[in-house]
Motif scaffolding. Structure first.
Motif, PDB file in Angstrom:
ATOM      1  N   MET A 107       0.846  -1.198   0.000  1.00  0.00           N
ATOM      2  CA  MET A 107       0.000   0.000   0.000  1.00  0.00           C
ATOM      3  C   MET A 107       0.874   1.237   0.000  1.00  0.00           C
ATOM      4  O   MET A 107       1.856   1.319   0.732  1.00  0.00           O
ATOM      5  N   LYS A 108       0.509   2.162  -0.835  1.00  0.00           N
ATOM      6  CA  LYS A 108       1.321   3.383  -0.943  1.00  0.00           C
ATOM      7  C   LYS A 108       1.273   4.150   0.367  1.00  0.00           C
ATOM      8  O   LYS A 108       0.208   4.429   0.908  1.00  0.00           O
ATOM      9  N   LYS A 109       2.459   4.503   0.861  1.00  0.00           N
ATOM     10  CA  LYS A 109       2.468   5.208   2.134  1.00  0.00           C
ATOM     11  C   LYS A 109       2.455   6.699   1.859  1.00  0.00           C
ATOM     12  O   LYS A 109       3.502   7.347   1.806  1.00  0.00           O
ATOM     13  N   GLU A 110       1.260   7.205   1.661  1.00  0.00           N
ATOM     14  CA  GLU A 110       1.143   8.607   1.311  1.00  0.00           C
ATOM     15  C   GLU A 110       0.056   9.250   2.149  1.00  0.00           C
ATOM     16  O   GLU A 110      -1.013   8.679   2.358  1.00  0.00           O
ATOM     17  N   ILE A 111       0.326  10.412   2.625  1.00  0.00           N
ATOM     18  CA  ILE A 111      -0.677  11.150   3.400  1.00  0.00           C
ATOM     19  C   ILE A 111      -0.827  12.544   2.794  1.00  0.00           C
ATOM     20  O   ILE A 111       0.159  13.205   2.504  1.00  0.00           O
ATOM     21  N   LYS A 112      -2.082  12.968   2.632  1.00  0.00           N
ATOM     22  CA  LYS A 112      -2.322  14.316   2.144  1.00  0.00           C
ATOM     23  C   LYS A 112      -2.597  15.216   3.341  1.00  0.00           C
ATOM     24  O   LYS A 112      -3.517  14.948   4.126  1.00  0.00           O
ATOM     25  N   VAL A 113      -1.790  16.265   3.440  1.00  0.00           N
ATOM     26  CA  VAL A 113      -1.914  17.154   4.593  1.00  0.00           C
ATOM     27  C   VAL A 113      -2.255  18.567   4.155  1.00  0.00           C
ATOM     28  O   VAL A 113      -1.639  19.105   3.254  1.00  0.00           O
ATOM     29  N   GLY A 114      -3.254  19.145   4.815  1.00  0.00           N
ATOM     30  CA  GLY A 114      -3.617  20.524   4.501  1.00  0.00           C
ATOM     31  C   GLY A 114      -3.163  21.446   5.615  1.00  0.00           C
ATOM     32  O   GLY A 114      -3.351  21.153   6.797  1.00  0.00           O
TER      33      GLY A 114
ATOM     34  N   ILE B 100      -0.521  20.639   1.178  1.00  0.00           N
ATOM     35  CA  ILE B 100      -1.289  21.678   0.492  1.00  0.00           C
ATOM     36  C   ILE B 100      -1.394  22.876   1.427  1.00  0.00           C
ATOM     37  O   ILE B 100      -1.839  22.734   2.566  1.00  0.00           O
ATOM     38  N   ASP B 101      -1.007  24.023   0.938  1.00  0.00           N
ATOM     39  CA  ASP B 101      -1.124  25.233   1.747  1.00  0.00           C
ATOM     40  C   ASP B 101      -2.420  25.934   1.349  1.00  0.00           C
ATOM     41  O   ASP B 101      -2.576  26.387   0.224  1.00  0.00           O
TER      42      ASP B 101
ATOM     43  N   ASP C 116      -6.103  14.305   4.187  1.00  0.00           N
ATOM     44  CA  ASP C 116      -6.268  13.236   5.169  1.00  0.00           C
ATOM     45  C   ASP C 116      -6.108  13.750   6.594  1.00  0.00           C
ATOM     46  O   ASP C 116      -6.787  13.320   7.519  1.00  0.00           O
ATOM     47  N   VAL C 117      -5.139  14.652   6.729  1.00  0.00           N
ATOM     48  CA  VAL C 117      -4.850  15.206   8.054  1.00  0.00           C
ATOM     49  C   VAL C 117      -4.729  16.725   7.923  1.00  0.00           C
ATOM     50  O   VAL C 117      -4.227  17.222   6.926  1.00  0.00           O
ATOM     51  N   ILE C 118      -5.184  17.431   8.940  1.00  0.00           N
ATOM     52  CA  ILE C 118      -5.063  18.888   8.934  1.00  0.00           C
ATOM     53  C   ILE C 118      -3.950  19.300   9.883  1.00  0.00           C
ATOM     54  O   ILE C 118      -3.901  18.841  11.031  1.00  0.00           O
ATOM     55  N   ILE C 119      -3.051  20.137   9.393  1.00  0.00           N
ATOM     56  CA  ILE C 119      -2.105  20.774  10.307  1.00  0.00           C
ATOM     57  C   ILE C 119      -2.637  22.177  10.547  1.00  0.00           C
ATOM     58  O   ILE C 119      -2.713  22.998   9.634  1.00  0.00           O
TER      59      ILE C 119
END
Lengths: 662, 79, 48
Positions: free
Chosen positions: A1-8, A56-57, A84-87
């Motif tokens: 499984m691709k270990k990728e996280i999308k973070v905003g 993503i900013d 996926d996750v918010i910073i």
């Protein structure tokens, strides 16, 4: 499984979000637009162990309502699972206000990691944050102290993101008062009943209670039979009450005496001294641009001169045709090389502007200039795009988007090109140095002042003519003063230099070739006599109109026309026109001055030329931007003609007056 | 009283926002809600102000300052 | 011979520059800088 996280990345404006984002991605951003809207989307990538983290900013926002397009874009991005996750980047020094957005983000139901930024400022002020209690009052989200400036906490933050993403997190939610919670339950059950696959029904229920436009539209059927009372104010108040309680739990030693910022502001935004200080600061910026810039300029000139000779000799040695040698040395190298010598000045100018912006001073300028702007029917906020205009008119015109009122925007767009852009600086430096020697700096500075003065006068006239009362709603945050961040400024200034070099290698390159061509050819082919060239014909035609302004010489006219492609081209045209291959100040200028004197061009003409350059039509790029931003060809043509007229009028006045006086 | 009539460095509490709904909502999102505390840091003759609320500094124009209705906060330092 | 190469090189470069400028204009990027678009306000400015 691709270990990728999308973070905003989400946070208030001025919380250091972009600085933090840059710290992860460097200058290697990819910038695009959200589909269908004019809000920019910045993307980058970072790596943590064997995870790829796509960043993503999102735009800086104060809340997640549906009142502005930035807010809508941000919240839809999250609701649509593009993240996926918010910073949540939070300015620790402005905790109270920042937490409002945090509470809203938590309600969205996605995992949130808080990056608590500017911790060093908190320390400096003697305040402390209880980092153990903080996660607890926020529903057990990770809270990571970071300093984008000092680049600390960055890896810890990524680790927290990965960890939080992997574990099962409970749906956190702030509990409102019983009355509101009851309403939420009622609406929630209705939503679930009629829209089975609704994501996060609680959030939608809260939004309906708040009277959120976008959600109301989407779920209009729920509202049909009942009228839902607007609980917006109550909900906002309850959130803020909760925040006040939170602050009591986590923030200690809240300062009661004036912070450093307040002290500085007392001086810089002084009722009486504010404006003079601003002018003084601009004067210093100017002085540095000239003085330090010129120091470095000499070196560049020597380099270019050497290069020019080298190429010249090489071309001779390989027996290149005369016309080719001429085109390369007297055309390209003269034009492009000439412009490159001004790079040091440009560098200093942008460095100074960046320092002022990053330190937080620029926001104060809006406040300081609000009074004057008000007389022209604009708010102080309109001054900020104008200040950008000192760099380049294109982004300045675009920055007028921050003014919501269409009339204000059009007015400001009209005035912005009068702010002397950096491309005009070489014109002033060249001619001021040539004809005004010791007073060069003062003369050049005067041009900037005239630009502002004429813009203000024009604005006042428009204000009188345009009777409609404009809303003067200044509302701008004044961030804490801070030490400018070396990295942020470095990236910014480097971008500007890149732009300048690119412009030199493209627009100016082509313009120089064209200029060389029209000066060396006429109907009969290549010619030795430049006064019979195409260029001369063109220039003589326009020269007639410019004569009353002391600019009737065909060479001058041609250079000015060429300046439509880019203002720097006015200078490079002069270099091509008078065949100055080696452009060193000492050698080049004296010859150039002689040549100019021969065609009747002296100090007064020079000043008139500078005035005309300041005021006349901006470069094609700016014209195109104006057309795009105003969406009106008529308006654009109007602006162009008005500026041509004003330029002509004022330079005629200056020239005729100057002739009599001097 | 309107905050535009206020004095520097005195704490006020917001009573009401008599403003255009768009501006009112924006102010509320920033925490300028009924009951919240405002302090004036700087005043200019033309009505532009610098205020501090919820720990943040804002420069506001005349229209806004004339729309924020407030009253002086009592029981602070024996006032 | 060398002259020919030089002329060719300049010609090709000029062609490339013009082509780039035209495509930039089509995309709405007017300032000629090396960016990916400025529709949200020039992202290269600190004043986001």
């Amino acid at each position: 499984m691709k270990k990728e996280i999308k973070v905003g990345f989400l946070g208030n404006p001025n919380c250091g979000k972009t600085t933090l984002f840059n710290a992860f991605t460097g200058a290697k951003l990819k910038v695009a637009n959200w589909p269908g809207v004019t809000v920019e989307k910045k993307e980058g990538e970072a790596k943590y162990k064997d995870w790829t983290i796509k960043l993503i900013d999102l735009p800086g926002i104060y809340s997640l309502s549906s009142y502005s397009i930035e807010e809508k874009v941000s919240r839809n991005c999250i609701l649509n699972d593009e993240v996926d996750v918010i910073i949540n980047v939070v300015d620790a020094a402005a905790l109270e206000r920042n937490l409002y957005l945090t509470l809203q983000l938590l309600e969205l139901g996605k995992p949130v990691v808080m990056a608590l930024n500017m911790m060093d400022i908190i320390e400096e002020r003697g305040m402390e944050i209880d980092l153990h209690r903080m996660p607890e009052v926020l529903g057990n989200i990770p809270v990571v102290p970071v300093s984008a400036r000092k680049r600390t906490g960055l890896d810890v933050l990524l680790h927290a993101v990965v960890h939080h993403y992997q574990e099962e997190s409970e749906e956190y939610s702030l509990k409102y008062s019983q009355e509101i919670e009851n309403e939420i339950s009622k609406i929630k059950s209705k939503l679930v009943k009629f829209h089975e696959d609704i994501v996060n029904p609680r959030w939608h229920a809260i939004k309906l209670l708040e009277g959120d436009e976008e959600v109301k539209e989407k779920y209009a059927d729920i509202l049909k039979n009942d009228s839902i009372i607007d609980y917006e104010k109550k909900i906002i108040n309850e959130k803020y009450n909760y925040i006040e309680d939170m602050i009591q739990e986590v923030l200690f030693n809240k300062e009661s005496k004036s912070a450093f910022t307040d002290k500085v502001d007392e001086v810089l935004t002084h009722k009486i001294w504010g404006i003079p200080i601003f002018l003084g600061i601009m004067g210093i910026v100017f002085f540095l641009t000239f003085f330090i810039g010129d120091l470095l300029k000499g070196r560049v000139e020597i380099l270019i001169g050497w290069f020019s000779d080298f190429i010249n000799n090489y071309l001779i040695s390989i027996g290149a045709a005369n016309w080719l040698k001429s085109m390369i040395v007297d055309g390209i190298i003269a034009g492009v090389g000439g412009i490159l010598t001004f790079l040091p000045n440009i560098f200093i100018l942008f460095l100074a502007l960046a320092l002022l912006e990053d330190s937080g001073y620029m926001a104060r300028v809006a406040y300081i200039m609000d009074g004057i702007m008000g007389k022209a029917g604009l708010s102080g906020k309109a001054f900020l795009p104008m200040v950008l205009g000192f760099g380049c008119s294109v982004p300045a015109v675009m920055a007028t988007r921050s003014l919501e009122n269409e009339r204000d925007r059009k007015k400001t767009i009209l005035l912005t090109p009068f702010m002397s852009c950096s491309a005009k600086l070489p014109i002033y430096i060249l001619f001021a140095n040539m004809f005004f020697k010791e007073h060069a700096m003062l003369v050049a500075f005067s041009l900037y002042v005239w630009g502002v003065v004429i813009a203000v006068i024009l604005a006042l006239i428009i204000g009188k003519v345009d009777k409609i009362k404009n809303s003067n709603t200044l509302l701008i945050e004044l961030p804490e003063y801070k030490q400018p961040n070396v990295r942020t400024i470095g990236i910014y200034v480097w971008n500007k230099i890149e732009d300048y070099l690119t412009k030199a290698g493209t627009t100016i390159f082509i313009a120089s070739i064209i200029m060389w061509f029209i000066l060396n050819f006429n109907m009969n082919g290549m010619t030795e006599d430049v006064t019979s060239s195409f260029g001369a014909m063109l220039g003589k035609g326009f020269g007639v109109i410019l004569a009353p302004a002391g600019l009737g010489m065909w060479q001058v006219a041609v250079a000015l026309i060429a300046g439509l492609s880019a203002k720097e081209v006015v200078v490079s045209s002069f270099y091509v026109l008078f065949g100055i291959g080696s452009v060193s100040e000492a050698a080049g200028y004296s010859q150039l001055i002689l040549d100019l004197n021969q065609i009747g061009f002296g100090a007064v003409n020079a000043y008139s030329l500078m005035i005309f350059s300041l005021l006349y039509t901006p470069c094609i790029a700016t014209i195109a931007t104006i057309k795009k931003e105003s969406n009106s060809l008529r308006y654009t043509v109007g602006v162009v003609l008005l500026q041509l007229f004003v330029a002509w009028l004022i330079s005629v006045i200056f020239y005729q007056t100057g002739r009599i006086l001097f | 009283m309107k905050i535009s009539e206020g004095k520097i460095h005195v704490n006020y509490n917001v009573v009401e926002l008599q403003l255009d709904p768009v501006i009112r909502r924006r102010l509320e999102a920033l925490g300028i809600t009924e009951g919240s505390r405002i302090q004036i840091l700087n005043k200019k003759r033309n009505g532009a102000f610098i205020i501090k609320t919820r720990g943040t500094r804002w420069a506001i124009g005349k229209q806004i300052s004339e729309g924020i209705i407030c009253r002086e906060e009592k029981n602070e330092k024996g006032n | 011979m060398a002259s020919l190469l030089i002329i060719l090189a300049i010609g090709v470069y000029a062609g490339f520059v013009i082509k780039r400028q035209i495509s930039n204009w089509k995309k709405g990027k007017y300032c000629g800088s090396n960016c990916d678009g400025c529709s949200g306000g020039c992202h290269k400015d600190l004043n986001k």
